[in-house]
Each structure stands twice: as C-alpha cells, then as structure tokens.
Enzyme design. Sequence first.
Site, PDB file in Angstrom:
ATOM      1  N   CYS A 113     -17.134 -59.669 -36.836  1.00 17.15           N
ATOM      2  CA  CYS A 113     -16.915 -61.016 -36.294  1.00 17.15           C
ATOM      3  C   CYS A 113     -16.955 -62.109 -37.358  1.00 17.15           C
ATOM      4  O   CYS A 113     -16.446 -63.208 -37.137  1.00 17.15           O
ATOM      5  CB  CYS A 113     -17.947 -61.314 -35.216  1.00 17.15           C
ATOM      6  SG  CYS A 113     -18.071 -60.032 -33.955  1.00 17.15           S
ATOM      7  N   HIS A 238     -17.760 -68.529 -34.319  1.00 16.09           N
ATOM      8  CA  HIS A 238     -17.243 -67.284 -33.756  1.00 16.09           C
ATOM      9  C   HIS A 238     -17.302 -67.376 -32.237  1.00 16.09           C
ATOM     10  O   HIS A 238     -18.328 -67.747 -31.653  1.00 16.09           O
ATOM     11  CB  HIS A 238     -18.068 -66.094 -34.255  1.00 16.09           C
ATOM     12  CG  HIS A 238     -17.812 -64.844 -33.478  1.00 16.09           C
ATOM     13  ND1 HIS A 238     -16.538 -64.387 -33.219  1.00 16.09           N
ATOM     14  CD2 HIS A 238     -18.667 -63.964 -32.872  1.00 16.09           C
ATOM     15  CE1 HIS A 238     -16.616 -63.275 -32.492  1.00 16.09           C
ATOM     16  NE2 HIS A 238     -17.882 -63.002 -32.275  1.00 16.09           N
ATOM     17  N   ASN A 268     -13.830 -62.577 -26.616  1.00 15.18           N
ATOM     18  CA  ASN A 268     -14.291 -62.304 -27.981  1.00 15.18           C
ATOM     19  C   ASN A 268     -13.237 -61.458 -28.691  1.00 15.18           C
ATOM     20  O   ASN A 268     -13.052 -60.288 -28.372  1.00 15.18           O
ATOM     21  CB  ASN A 268     -15.632 -61.569 -27.922  1.00 15.18           C
ATOM     22  CG  ASN A 268     -16.208 -61.260 -29.301  1.00 15.18           C
ATOM     23  OD1 ASN A 268     -15.527 -61.351 -30.315  1.00 15.18           O
ATOM     24  ND2 ASN A 268     -17.472 -60.873 -29.334  1.00 15.18           N
TER      25      ASN A 268
END
Length: 312
Positions: A113, A238, A268
């Site tokens: 990430c 993020h 995500n």
Amino acid sequence: MNGSRIAAVGHYQPAKVLTNEDLAGMVDTSDEWIRSRVGIRTRHVAGPDEPVDELAAHAAAKALASAGLTPGDIDLVLVATSTAVDRSPNMAARVAARLGVPSPAAMDVNVVCAGFTHALATADHAVRAGAATRALVIGADKMTDVTDWTDRTTCVLVGDGAGAAVVEASDEGGIGPVLWGSVPEMGHAVRIEGTPARFAQEGQSVYRWATTQLPPIARKACERAGLAPQDLAGVVLHQANLRIIEPLAEKIGAVNAVVARDVTESGNTSAASIPLAFSKLVERGEIRSGDPVLLFGFGGNLSYAGQVVRCP
C-alpha cells in the site's frame, strides 16, 4: 538540476462496478454494515482479460498525454504493485512494452500500500542524481485477484485500478524529501501470501497503528518540506478505510486541506490508491497547479512513505 517535479498525472479504473448490494448477495453483509465500518460504497473490478500491466499502461498513457510527452521521452519506468502474477518479465517491462518506451530502466517496487510513494521517492532520487531524465511512476494493483470472496472482512474492502505520474527534472523542485520506514516485526498484520495468494489483515492492529503512530510521522514529512500542516492544500493518504483516513488527516493538523476520500467509490486499491485519488483531485480541479499536497502511503509490511509534492 536541483530537484524534480511531477509534470502530470493520470488514472484508470475498469468499467465494472461492484456495489455493496452486489456483495450482500455474495456474503453475509449489507450496505449499512460496510458503510459504517469502512465507508466504501462501490469498487471497480477488472475482468480476467484485464491484467495489472494493462491497467498500469492505461493510466501511464493518460499521464504522458497530459504532460505532452511521448513514450520516447521516458528513460525510467517504475511500477509499484504487489499483485503481479509472474516473476519475470516484471510489470515495469511489460508496461514499457505496451507503451513502446524504447530502452528504459524498468523496475517493480513491492511495498504494497505504500508502494507508490516509495516509487515516487526512488524516481525523485534517480532524477536528482542524473541517472534518469524523465520517469513514469505507476501504482497498479488488481486486488480482486488475491481476494477470498467468502471472507466478508476483506472482500468488502478491495478494488482494482491504477494511477501514474510523470516525474522530470526541475530547477525549482516540486517533490519534497521522503520520510519512510517500517515496522518489520509486525509484517504479519497485512499479508498477501499462500498458494493461491490471498489478502489478509489484522484490522484492529492496523487501525491502531495508523491512527496513533502515523500522525507525527506525516507531520515530520511536512517539516522536511519546510511546511506546516496548515499550509497544505491537499492530503492524499492511502485509501484503506474512511475510518482511518478521517482521524489520521485530523491528527496531522491539515485544517485547510482538501482530504481525498476516493476510498468511498474505489475501495482499497493498494499501490494504486494514492495516485488514483491524487489524479482525480487534479482532474476535478479541487487542487490547483503549484498547490502543496501531502502524499502518504502506509499499510502492507507496516511500511510507510510520505512526501509533500507540488500539484502539476
């Protein structure tokens, strides 16, 4: 040259959209359950004929077009991803081949990430050192390839997509010093492992770490750029979970900044999440050319990397 800058950005998402209602027909969940816990409404899902390098190449082509450049102007391609199926050729080489970049240095960066902000720092360092003149920096992931669709704690989180930036030399700079690190002994908190590979995480551990340990690190990234958090025009964290993004942004103290909340419509997307959200803010005009924006990646490996950049 004294530094580097982001000349342009671009993003790409697959056409198929998976809603919370769709997921409720697949696992024991509901729109209310998902929204209240992670803030996600929809996510984009790539098909079996849409590999990661195709997503990445679409985003990169848009960034190149926005910069008014051709593939021949690029001599470094960096792709941040953790969902490459094959070990070789790497994703960067495949993207370069798709675009027709003649003879670039081509490397993948796997910091999950936080991959894009690590790759962006690497491109900045390469340009500053004279090892590259113009770089394509891409974050691309197909998280749906590594998802257990029977696990309601993880399958509601993920989406697919890509975002890209063109980095070039600049006398005035435009990419601030990176602040990066990790908690390697806690690497088990976020994992993509096994055969077949599957995404898993310890959600509460990640939430506590992100909301308590990361705010001072993000503020220090601002300090390295010579700015106070209240000077920021934008914050792109993020896009993991709205319940992490909102308290983290508040604790950073960026009271005047537009905070990216693309997670609500994209889920995500791992390494793609920051360039994807950043590109959308630029495209919509929510941040203007020259504005200072904090990019801050965190998550997989409990790694983090952040820098303040000037909006292209």
